[in-house]
Design an enzyme around this catalytic site. Sequence first.
Site, mmCIF file in Angstrom:
data_model
loop_
_atom_site.group_PDB
_atom_site.id
_atom_site.type_symbol
_atom_site.label_atom_id
_atom_site.label_comp_id
_atom_site.label_asym_id
_atom_site.label_seq_id
_atom_site.Cartn_x
_atom_site.Cartn_y
_atom_site.Cartn_z
ATOM 1 N N ARG A 235 0.919 -1.223 0.061
ATOM 2 C CA ARG A 235 -0.072 0.204 0.031
ATOM 3 C C ARG A 235 0.648 1.197 -0.120
ATOM 4 O O ARG A 235 0.540 2.187 -0.612
ATOM 5 C CB ARG A 235 -0.788 0.155 1.249
ATOM 6 N N THR A 236 1.857 1.305 0.734
ATOM 7 C CA THR A 236 2.666 2.457 0.805
ATOM 8 C C THR A 236 3.301 2.849 -0.441
ATOM 9 O O THR A 236 3.352 3.949 -0.720
ATOM 10 C CB THR A 236 3.669 2.425 1.862
ATOM 11 N N LYS B 221 28.810 -3.683 -4.503
ATOM 12 C CA LYS B 221 30.186 -3.526 -4.860
ATOM 13 C C LYS B 221 31.007 -2.842 -3.898
ATOM 14 O O LYS B 221 32.085 -2.474 -4.059
ATOM 15 C CB LYS B 221 30.155 -2.821 -6.276
ATOM 16 N N ARG C 58 11.553 3.185 2.197
ATOM 17 C CA ARG C 58 11.116 2.361 3.567
ATOM 18 C C ARG C 58 12.519 1.393 3.503
ATOM 19 O O ARG C 58 13.001 0.924 2.718
ATOM 20 C CB ARG C 58 9.871 1.679 3.074
ATOM 21 N N HIS D 246 6.376 5.576 10.950
ATOM 22 C CA HIS D 246 5.473 5.746 9.603
ATOM 23 C C HIS D 246 4.774 6.943 9.596
ATOM 24 O O HIS D 246 3.604 6.930 9.540
ATOM 25 C CB HIS D 246 4.765 4.183 9.852
HETATM 26 C C1 NCD Z 1 2.187 -1.074 8.077
HETATM 27 C C2 NCD Z 1 3.758 -1.034 8.056
HETATM 28 O O1 NCD Z 1 4.270 -1.414 7.019
HETATM 29 O O2 NCD Z 1 4.257 -0.567 9.180
HETATM 30 N N1 NCD Z 1 1.618 -1.269 6.705
HETATM 31 C C3 NCD Z 1 1.647 0.001 6.052
HETATM 32 O O3 NCD Z 1 2.356 0.579 5.514
HETATM 33 N N2 NCD Z 1 0.204 0.034 5.419
HETATM 34 C C4 NCD Z 1 1.624 -2.174 8.784
HETATM 35 C C5 NCD Z 1 2.262 -3.496 8.917
HETATM 36 O O4 NCD Z 1 3.212 -3.750 8.343
HETATM 37 O O5 NCD Z 1 1.712 -4.341 9.775
#
Ligand code: NCD
Length: 366
Positions: free
Chosen positions: A92-93, A121, A142, A176
């Site tokens: 989703r993100t 490398k 991320r 997050h």
């Molecule tokens: C969450 C995350 O990655 O922290 N998911 C997200 O970004 N919607 C929650 C999770 O992984 O449980």
Amino acid sequence: MFNIGGVFVNHYSGWSEFYQQPLEQKLPLFLLEERLFDILYAQQFSRQFLEQLFVLADRIRAIAKTKEGSDYLQTCLSDKRALLVFVQPSTRTFLSFENACHLLGMRTSEIRDMSTSSEVKGESPEDSIRTFSSYVDVIITRHLDEGFAEMAAWVLNTMTQRQVPVINGGSGKDQHPTQALLDMYTLQRGFRRRCKSGIDGKKIMMVGDLKRGRTVRSLCRLLALYDDVEIVFSSPKAFAMREDILEFLSQKQVKFSITEEFESMLGNVDAMYSTRIQDEHDTDHESSSVDAKAFYLKESHLEKLQPHTVILHPFPRRQEIDVAVDSDSRALYWKQARNGMWIRAGLLLYLFRRETLVHDYPLAKL
Ligand code: NCD
């Protein structure tokens, strides 16, 4: 520190000293002309910022409803490019950021596995970041390492001529921030529709792995910006909310309670925010020894919830919410996932200082 290949790398000096400083001292580095430049921590947001972003997101979604509007939106950032560096799993993100970029006409490229980059490398992560910034106008990332996004922002702000904003799309088990933005947006829209009021005065229950779930940690920071909010932390003892957040809430005089009860709390809250057990962070199979079943929301629980109570989950879900709950009008988690795209589009427009393009669009034309 971030090298995945285990090969010797030449790290930039100064980062470790910077990283260890208290957050309040570091935050000014991530501002430009009194506006947010890098988006790394939920602590960077004010209530006013949230409210302006929600209006922007509402307008973007309204404009996008017609072909004319959607074509217009695609001109807003058509001169900008984004790189998504997502080396930790994401659905989703990643997709909502990518589609937010496309909605505004940006072009995107992606790295989803550092083993395809020159880090194998022996290139340092700092050099990799500088390289990324050579080709794009914003980096969205991320990473399993909590400080990766901040390191990227630090390198670009202090070491290079080419400063491009960095957005944290999830940093280990810490933060997050953009998820918290879309969660607040979903709460606000949900309450507005279901009880004609806002987030002030609401009681929010957070359920599941509160210890390692970064979404609830960031969400607590943003809920504290509102008046008379109360938080109920409901989890197995082993996954209780960590002390740093509890201390923060006490300081901000936000009322909270900690419980191992679930079912008996349902009738008494305005929102319930469920999360999965974050077993990727296990160090010694600790998740397998905890039974979280008592915290699952089942269809039979729905009658206990008040008619206005909203149900959220950042997803992915396992069994925390029965799919039979999905068709209940209080279940907002699918809307929540889509809201991620609107709020992230708003954030991109803000970062590139193009909000007026959306504010000036004549919505009456729709
Ligand atoms: C969450 C995350 O990655 O922290 N998911 C997200 O970004 N919607 C929650 C999770 O992984 O449980």
